[in-house]
Design an enzyme around this catalytic site. Structure first.
Site, short mmCIF file in Angstrom:
data_model
loop_
_atom_site.label_atom_id
_atom_site.label_comp_id
_atom_site.label_asym_id
_atom_site.label_seq_id
_atom_site.Cartn_x
_atom_site.Cartn_y
_atom_site.Cartn_z
N PHE A 133 31.44 54.72 51.65
CA PHE A 133 30.73 54.20 50.49
C PHE A 133 31.72 53.47 49.58
CE2 PHE A 133 28.52 54.20 46.46
CZ PHE A 133 27.28 53.77 46.87
N ASP A 202 34.23 63.72 49.21
CA ASP A 202 33.04 63.23 48.51
C ASP A 202 31.82 63.87 49.18
OD1 ASP A 202 30.86 61.87 47.50
OD2 ASP A 202 31.83 59.90 47.54
N TYR A 227 22.33 63.13 41.36
CA TYR A 227 21.00 62.49 41.37
C TYR A 227 20.38 62.37 42.75
CZ TYR A 227 24.08 58.33 41.95
OH TYR A 227 25.04 57.44 42.34
N LYS A 228 21.12 62.76 43.78
CA LYS A 228 20.55 62.66 45.13
C LYS A 228 19.90 63.99 45.51
CE LYS A 228 24.30 59.59 46.63
NZ LYS A 228 23.63 58.31 46.70
N ARG A 372 17.47 53.08 55.69
CA ARG A 372 17.84 54.51 55.65
C ARG A 372 16.61 55.37 55.33
NH1 ARG A 372 22.73 55.86 51.73
NH2 ARG A 372 21.12 55.17 50.28
C1 PLP Z 1 29.15 58.64 49.10
C2 PLP Z 1 28.88 58.19 47.70
N1 PLP Z 1 29.84 58.30 46.76
C3 PLP Z 1 29.63 57.90 45.50
C4 PLP Z 1 28.43 57.35 45.10
C5 PLP Z 1 28.26 56.84 43.71
O1 PLP Z 1 28.41 57.84 42.78
P1 PLP Z 1 28.41 57.51 41.21
O2 PLP Z 1 27.31 56.52 40.98
O3 PLP Z 1 28.10 58.83 40.57
O4 PLP Z 1 29.74 57.00 40.84
C6 PLP Z 1 27.40 57.22 46.04
C7 PLP Z 1 26.11 56.65 45.63
O5 PLP Z 1 25.21 56.41 46.37
C8 PLP Z 1 27.63 57.65 47.36
O6 PLP Z 1 26.69 57.53 48.30
#
Ligand code: PLP
Length: 413
Positions: A133, A202, A227-228, A372
Site C-alpha cells: 500500500f 502494518d 476505519y476498516k 476488490r
Molecule cells: C495497508 C494500508 N496502510 C495504510 C492505509 C492508510 O492509512 P491512513 O489513512 O490511516 O494513513 C491503508 C488504507 O487503505 C492501507 O490499506
C-alpha cells in the site's frame, strides 16, 4: 438475470444452511446495514455499528455539551487513547498496555519508524516491499529524506534476502491490501531480529479480519487502521503497538505535550511519558475515539480465530462461485493464508465495479484493473457471497458495464 437451475438452487441452499449454523450470526445485528445492499467493502470502510449513533450522542450532548472541559477528567477523555488501545489489544494478540489509539496509520508509521532508526544507530536502511500500500512507502521515504536513511523496496516475498548489516528496520504489511496474502509474522520478525533489525507491521488488513499474535510472534512495532475492519467510522483514529521490551527505550521523533511525562507541567524540555503513551503528540480527537470504541465493541465475545475461519470460508465460497459463473475473470487468490478480501481482475474493472455498485453490490476498485471484495466475518452472510456473484455474472454477461453512465466512478468507493 439468469433463472436459477437445480444446481444453482442447491448451491444457494447449501450456503443458506451454513448461515443458519454460523456461530457468528448473532454479530450481524450489531450493525445497521442498508436494505437492498450487499456490502463487500468493509475492508475499506466498515459499516455503522448499531450502537454508535447513541454513543456519539452521549459523547457530544452529554460529555461535551454538559460536562464541558470537566469531561477530560470526568468522562475519561484524557485516557481514552490508551483505553481504546487496550480494547484493541486482544484483537491483535497484544498486552493491554502495548497499544494506543491515535492519529492515522501514516502518521504512526512515521513515529514508529523514526523511533526504530534511533534504536539502531549506525544502520540506515529501511527494507519494505514494492507494490505494498503506497502510503507506507511515501512516509518511509519522507522520513528517510529528513533523517539521512535509505528505503530499499524489494519484490514481494524477498525481504529475508535483503537483511544486511546496514538494515535498521523491516516494514511490512501483514495482509496485502490487494491480494490479501498474509506474511508469516513470526518467521519474518525472527529473521529481522536475527539480522539485528527491528520489525514494523502494518495490520490495516488483518486487525479485526484474521487472528494476529503480535506479542507471541515477536513483532517489535505495529500500526493498523480503525476505519476498516474495526468499524470505527470514516477517518477513525488508527492504532499503534510497541512491544513491551521497548517501552522504556523507544523515542518517537514526533513529540508533543500529550506524550510528555507531565503534560500540564509545561516544562521546556520534553520528557517521555512512561510506556506507549509517549507516542501521543497532540490532543486526541475524542469524538473519533468514541466512534472507534463503538466499532471495537462489535467484537465483544468474538474469538478472532473463529472470525478468521468464517471469513476464509466466505471467501472460498465466493471464489468457487466466481470460477463457475464468471470464468473469464482472473482471480488474485493466494493459495496460502490470506486476509478477508480478494481481488478479481478485469481490464475495465472500474466500469464493472461502478455497474455492480449501481445494482447494490458494493466493493471497490484499485488501479489498474483490480476489483476488490471484502468478506468480514461479523456481518457478511454466505448467501451474500452467492448473490453477489449472480449480480456480477449478470453485469458481465449483459454487457451492462459498457453503459456510458459507468464512466464516472469516483476514486474512493
Ligand atoms: C495497508 C494500508 N496502510 C495504510 C492505509 C492508510 O492509512 P491512513 O489513512 O490511516 O494513513 C491503508 C488504507 O487503505 C492501507 O490499506
Amino acid at each position: 438475470m439468469k433463472a436459477p437451475d437445480r444446481a444453482d438452487r442447491a448451491a444457494r441452499a447449501d450456503l443458506a444452511a451454513r448461515d443458519a449454523a454460523d456461530p457468528l450470526a448473532f454479530a450481524r445485528d450489531r450493525f445497521t446495514l442498508p436494505k437492498g445492499v450487499i456490502y463487500l467493502d468493509g475492508n475499506s470502510l466498515g459499516p455503522l455499528p448499531a450502537a454508535t449513533p447513541s454513543r456519539l450522542v452521549k459523547a457530544v450532548a452529554g460529555d461535551w455539551g454538559q460536562g464541558l472541559i470537566r469531561s477530560w477528567n470526568d468522562a475519561g477523555w484524557i485516557d481514552l487513547p490508551m483505553a481504546v488501545g487496550g480494547r484493541i489489544a486482544p484483537l491483535v494478540g497484544a498486552a493491554t498496555d502495548s497499544v494506543v489509539a491515535c492519529d492515522s496509520v501514516s502518521v504512526n508509521i512515521f513515529k514508529l519508524a523514526g523511533a526504530a532508526l534511533a534504536m539502531r544507530p549506525g544502520r540506515r536502511v529501511i527494507v519494505c516491499e514494492a507494490d505494498d500500500f503506497p502510503t507506507d512507502r511515501h512516509v518511509l521515504e519522507g522520513l528517510a529524506e529528513v533523517s539521512g536513511a535509505e528505503v530499499r523496496a524489494v519484490p514481494y516475498g524477498q525481504v529475508a534476502t535483503a537483511l544486511g548489516k546496514d538494515v535498521a528496520l523491516v516494514s511490512l504489511a501483514h495482509a496485502h491490501f490487494a491480494t490479501g496474502a498474509v506474511h508469516d509474522m513470526a518467521a519474518l520478525s525472527a529473521a529481522a531480529t536475527a539480522a539485528g533489525a527491528l520489525s514494523l507491521w502494518d495490520l490495516s488488513h488483518s486487525a479485526g479480519s484474521i487472528a494476529v499474535a503480535l506479542d507471541a510472534d515477536g513483532a517489535d512495532f505495529a500500526v493498523g487502521c480503525g476505519y476498516k475492519y474495526l468499524n470505527g467510522g470514516p477517518g477513525a483514529p488508527a492504532f499503534a503497538y510497541v512491544a513491551a521490551r521497548h517501552h522504556d527505550v523507544f523515542v518517537p521523533p514526533l513529540r508533543g505535550w500529550m506524550g510528555h511525562a507531565d503534560t500540564f507541567g509545561f516544562s521546556d524540555k520534553w520528557l517521555p511519558a512512561p510506556g506507549i503513551r509517549r507516542l501521543l503528540a497532540g490532543t486526541p480527537g475524542i469524538l473519533g475515539l468514541a466512534a472507534l470504541d463503538g466499532g471495537v465493541a462489535t467484537f465483544e465475545g468474538v474469538a478472532m480465530a473463529t472470525a478468521e475461519a468464517k471469513s476464509q470460508a466466505l471467501l472460498a465460497a465466493f471464489v468457487a462461485r466466481v470460477a463457475i459463473r464468471c470464468p473469464a475473470l482472473a482471480i488474485d487468490h493466494p493459495r496460502r493464508r490470506h486476509g478477508s478480501q480478494v481481488t478479481l481482475r478485469h481490464p475495465q474493472g472500474r466500469r464493472v465495479m461502478a455497474a455492480l455498485i449501481a445494482r447494490g453490490v458494493i466493493g471497490d476498485f484499485r488501479p489498474p484493473d483490480r476489483m476488490r471484495f471484502g468478506f468480514p466475518a461479523l456481518y457478511t452472510r454466505y448467501v451474500d457471497a452467492f448473490d453477489a456473484v449472480e449480480v456480477l455474472a449478470d453485469v458481465l454477461d449483459s454487457g451492462e458495464w459498457q453503459d456510458a453512465r459507468f464512466d464516472a466512478l469516483g476514486m474512493v468507493t
